[in-house]
Scaffold this motif. Sequence first.
Motif, PDB file in Angstrom:
ATOM      1  N   PHE A 160      34.574  35.418  27.984  1.00 21.45           N
ATOM      2  CA  PHE A 160      33.496  34.811  28.763  1.00 21.45           C
ATOM      3  C   PHE A 160      32.283  34.615  27.842  1.00 21.45           C
ATOM      4  CE2 PHE A 160      30.958  35.346  32.986  1.00 21.45           C
ATOM      5  CZ  PHE A 160      30.757  33.970  33.009  1.00 21.45           C
ATOM      6  N   LYS A 161      32.154  33.412  27.315  1.00 18.96           N
ATOM      7  CA  LYS A 161      31.130  33.141  26.312  1.00 18.96           C
ATOM      8  C   LYS A 161      29.788  32.801  26.957  1.00 18.96           C
ATOM      9  CE  LYS A 161      34.500  31.364  22.988  1.00 18.96           C
ATOM     10  NZ  LYS A 161      34.932  30.187  22.178  1.00 18.96           N
ATOM     11  N   THR A 162      28.756  32.825  26.108  1.00 18.06           N
ATOM     12  CA  THR A 162      27.412  32.479  26.549  1.00 18.06           C
ATOM     13  C   THR A 162      27.382  31.059  27.122  1.00 18.06           C
ATOM     14  OG1 THR A 162      26.427  33.922  24.879  1.00 18.06           O
ATOM     15  CG2 THR A 162      25.022  32.223  25.813  1.00 18.06           C
ATOM     16  N   SER A 163      26.713  30.921  28.270  1.00 17.08           N
ATOM     17  CA  SER A 163      26.540  29.650  28.989  1.00 17.08           C
ATOM     18  C   SER A 163      27.793  29.190  29.732  1.00 17.08           C
ATOM     19  CB  SER A 163      26.073  28.524  28.044  1.00 17.08           C
ATOM     20  OG  SER A 163      24.839  28.870  27.436  1.00 17.08           O
ATOM     21  N   ASP A 164      28.883  29.965  29.692  1.00 17.96           N
ATOM     22  CA  ASP A 164      30.072  29.607  30.468  1.00 17.96           C
ATOM     23  C   ASP A 164      29.820  29.846  31.960  1.00 17.96           C
ATOM     24  OD1 ASP A 164      31.425  28.818  28.269  1.00 17.96           O
ATOM     25  OD2 ASP A 164      32.846  30.495  28.222  1.00 17.96           O
ATOM     26  N   GLU A 165      30.485  29.050  32.811  1.00 19.48           N
ATOM     27  CA  GLU A 165      30.379  29.180  34.258  1.00 19.48           C
ATOM     28  C   GLU A 165      31.761  29.105  34.896  1.00 19.48           C
ATOM     29  OE1 GLU A 165      27.794  26.289  35.933  1.00 19.48           O
ATOM     30  OE2 GLU A 165      26.024  26.898  34.761  1.00 19.48           O
ATOM     31  N   TYR A 166      31.973  29.937  35.928  1.00 24.36           N
ATOM     32  CA  TYR A 166      33.207  29.897  36.706  1.00 24.36           C
ATOM     33  C   TYR A 166      32.860  30.034  38.187  1.00 24.36           C
ATOM     34  CZ  TYR A 166      35.770  30.688  32.339  1.00 24.36           C
ATOM     35  OH  TYR A 166      36.280  30.583  31.072  1.00 24.36           O
ATOM     36  N   SER A 167      33.673  29.403  39.040  1.00 20.93           N
ATOM     37  CA  SER A 167      33.502  29.520  40.489  1.00 20.93           C
ATOM     38  C   SER A 167      34.829  29.916  41.120  1.00 20.93           C
ATOM     39  CB  SER A 167      33.028  28.193  41.103  1.00 20.93           C
ATOM     40  OG  SER A 167      31.726  27.868  40.649  1.00 20.93           O
ATOM     41  N   VAL A 168      34.757  30.838  42.094  1.00 22.86           N
ATOM     42  CA  VAL A 168      35.922  31.287  42.846  1.00 22.86           C
ATOM     43  C   VAL A 168      35.747  30.815  44.290  1.00 22.86           C
ATOM     44  CG1 VAL A 168      37.276  33.264  43.620  1.00 22.86           C
ATOM     45  CG2 VAL A 168      36.213  33.297  41.358  1.00 22.86           C
ATOM     46  N   HIS A 169      36.695  30.004  44.767  1.00 17.78           N
ATOM     47  CA  HIS A 169      36.616  29.434  46.111  1.00 17.78           C
ATOM     48  C   HIS A 169      37.668  30.076  47.017  1.00 17.78           C
ATOM     49  CE1 HIS A 169      34.124  26.310  44.292  1.00 17.78           C
ATOM     50  NE2 HIS A 169      35.082  26.135  43.385  1.00 17.78           N
ATOM     51  N   ILE A 170      37.253  30.458  48.227  1.00 19.07           N
ATOM     52  CA  ILE A 170      38.153  31.047  49.229  1.00 19.07           C
ATOM     53  C   ILE A 170      37.947  30.278  50.527  1.00 19.07           C
ATOM     54  CG2 ILE A 170      38.784  33.133  50.509  1.00 19.07           C
ATOM     55  CD1 ILE A 170      37.448  34.732  48.231  1.00 19.07           C
ATOM     56  N   SER A 171      39.040  29.824  51.133  1.00 12.01           N
ATOM     57  CA  SER A 171      38.929  29.065  52.378  1.00 12.01           C
ATOM     58  C   SER A 171      39.909  29.607  53.408  1.00 12.01           C
ATOM     59  CB  SER A 171      39.190  27.574  52.139  1.00 12.01           C
ATOM     60  OG  SER A 171      40.477  27.377  51.576  1.00 12.01           O
ATOM     61  N   GLY A 172      39.612  29.329  54.670  1.00 12.87           N
ATOM     62  CA  GLY A 172      40.474  29.810  55.750  1.00 12.87           C
ATOM     63  C   GLY A 172      39.935  29.382  57.094  1.00 12.87           C
ATOM     64  N   ARG A 173      40.372  30.077  58.151  1.00 10.22           N
ATOM     65  CA  ARG A 173      39.962  29.761  59.522  1.00 10.22           C
ATOM     66  C   ARG A 173      39.662  31.052  60.277  1.00 10.22           C
ATOM     67  NH1 ARG A 173      44.878  27.243  59.251  1.00 10.22           N
ATOM     68  NH2 ARG A 173      45.653  28.413  61.038  1.00 10.22           N
ATOM     69  N   LEU A 174      38.757  30.955  61.248  1.00  9.28           N
ATOM     70  CA  LEU A 174      38.485  32.078  62.135  1.00  9.28           C
ATOM     71  C   LEU A 174      39.572  32.157  63.196  1.00  9.28           C
ATOM     72  CD1 LEU A 174      35.493  31.356  60.997  1.00  9.28           C
ATOM     73  CD2 LEU A 174      34.729  32.647  62.996  1.00  9.28           C
ATOM     74  N   ALA A 175      40.041  33.367  63.473  1.00  8.51           N
ATOM     75  CA  ALA A 175      41.068  33.574  64.503  1.00  8.51           C
ATOM     76  C   ALA A 175      40.372  33.720  65.853  1.00  8.51           C
ATOM     77  CB  ALA A 175      41.906  34.802  64.182  1.00  8.51           C
ATOM     78  N   ASN A 232      44.826  46.258  63.998  1.00  9.91           N
ATOM     79  CA  ASN A 232      45.709  45.144  63.622  1.00  9.91           C
ATOM     80  C   ASN A 232      45.411  43.853  64.375  1.00  9.91           C
ATOM     81  OD1 ASN A 232      47.216  46.545  61.646  1.00  9.91           O
ATOM     82  ND2 ASN A 232      48.493  47.455  63.238  1.00  9.91           N
ATOM     83  N   ASN A 233      44.178  43.677  64.813  1.00 10.08           N
ATOM     84  CA  ASN A 233      43.777  42.414  65.422  1.00 10.08           C
ATOM     85  C   ASN A 233      43.226  41.487  64.340  1.00 10.08           C
ATOM     86  OD1 ASN A 233      44.286  42.839  68.282  1.00 10.08           O
ATOM     87  ND2 ASN A 233      42.686  44.390  68.172  1.00 10.08           N
ATOM     88  N   LEU A 234      43.666  40.243  64.391  1.00 10.34           N
ATOM     89  CA  LEU A 234      43.331  39.272  63.363  1.00 10.34           C
ATOM     90  C   LEU A 234      41.875  38.825  63.481  1.00 10.34           C
ATOM     91  CD1 LEU A 234      44.692  37.748  61.035  1.00 10.34           C
ATOM     92  CD2 LEU A 234      45.282  35.951  62.678  1.00 10.34           C
ATOM     93  N   LEU A 235      41.184  38.751  62.314  1.00 11.55           N
ATOM     94  CA  LEU A 235      39.801  38.289  62.264  1.00 11.55           C
ATOM     95  C   LEU A 235      39.691  36.947  61.549  1.00 11.55           C
ATOM     96  CD1 LEU A 235      38.139  41.673  61.214  1.00 11.55           C
ATOM     97  CD2 LEU A 235      38.078  40.640  63.490  1.00 11.55           C
ATOM     98  N   LEU A 236      40.200  36.914  60.313  1.00  9.00           N
ATOM     99  CA  LEU A 236      40.146  35.711  59.485  1.00  9.00           C
ATOM    100  C   LEU A 236      41.549  35.352  59.007  1.00  9.00           C
ATOM    101  CD1 LEU A 236      37.025  36.544  57.248  1.00  9.00           C
ATOM    102  CD2 LEU A 236      37.071  35.181  59.341  1.00  9.00           C
ATOM    103  N   ILE A 237      41.842  34.054  58.982  1.00 10.23           N
ATOM    104  CA  ILE A 237      43.123  33.559  58.477  1.00 10.23           C
ATOM    105  C   ILE A 237      42.850  32.894  57.130  1.00 10.23           C
ATOM    106  CG2 ILE A 237      45.114  32.099  58.955  1.00 10.23           C
ATOM    107  CD1 ILE A 237      44.177  32.108  61.918  1.00 10.23           C
ATOM    108  N   LEU A 238      43.304  33.497  56.035  1.00  7.86           N
ATOM    109  CA  LEU A 238      43.098  32.936  54.705  1.00  7.86           C
ATOM    110  C   LEU A 238      44.169  31.889  54.422  1.00  7.86           C
ATOM    111  CD1 LEU A 238      42.312  36.232  52.758  1.00  7.86           C
ATOM    112  CD2 LEU A 238      40.740  34.718  53.971  1.00  7.86           C
ATOM    113  N   THR A 239      43.741  30.730  53.949  1.00 10.43           N
ATOM    114  CA  THR A 239      44.679  29.632  53.712  1.00 10.43           C
ATOM    115  C   THR A 239      44.754  29.201  52.257  1.00 10.43           C
ATOM    116  OG1 THR A 239      42.946  28.026  54.271  1.00 10.43           O
ATOM    117  CG2 THR A 239      44.407  28.744  56.061  1.00 10.43           C
TER     118      THR A 239
END
Length: 310
Positions: free
Chosen positions: A187-202, A122-129
């Motif tokens: 999800f059609k041909t030539s479609d594009e999607y991006s998933v972004h995740i941000s946070g801080r190091l503990a 239970n020690n924190l590694l990453l803080i997701l924001t």
Amino acid sequence: MGVNILDDLKVTKCTLWTTTKSALDCLYLEATKVWLSESEEAEETLHDNTYQLYVPVRCEADILLTRDSSPERYDLKSVEEMEANGEFDPPFNFTFKLQNLGPFTVGHLLVKVTIPTLTKGNNLLLILTNNSTSPQDGIQCTLAGHTALQQWLPPRGQVVTEDLRTYEKLDASNSQFNLLLCDVRNFKTSDEYSVHISGRLATDSLMALRFRSLLLVTTATLDIWEPRAMFLKEEARSREITLHVTKQYESEVSIWIIIGSLLGGLLLFALLTLALWKIGFFQTAYRRRKEAMAAGNGSIEQSSKKGIEH
């Protein structure tokens, strides 16, 4: 198409119709066969000679999954130096990008992202924001088991002593993780999607943990739910983002152990010196050395007198 087969002994007529249909551009075959015997057959038994054959044809989806991260490596320094340089709890950004390069439309694609945020102790590694997508239409992401973004944040300041020196990396298999689920529809041909995740190091928690080098591995995995006849190659299903964390000031031996050992050695040396002095070791050695010097001087004087007499 129709097929007639004539036999000298028996006449059998075979009629075969074939059609092709499309399920989201992934093809399958449907065939209907009718067999007629040489003799007249009662109308109520004709259905026994007709059946349908459904043959699915599996097709491979061509989905390109790529990733990007910043930073890729972070070196932990002393707390005082991090605070002075403004590096305490530094930010990180992860991005997974999807591209449909194939000729088929994917009806329902599920993207699963696992982020190691806590150790087993239970020690924190990453803080997701935050998490976001681009574009926003056509894709929806949610945290499994979480209803608000604030629930990403575990309590701070609760660090339990934990030795991680035997671990090369921490991922979903040996840590506690957050699961981000993203649904992509049509999800059609030539479609594009991006998933972004941000946070801080503990950094306060990471500084208290025992390790020299540690890889924090975030993994994205793709699963096609519709159509069922579509599949992905195993090597194209997942990608990893690795954040390499190192510690500059991690020592195998505590500084207090080193200081204690040094003082103990000096004390032992002093006691040994005192014991030798008590038993007269230094006096005996000094007396022997003095007698040897006196004997040497006497020999020289006698030699000089004999030389003068001659």
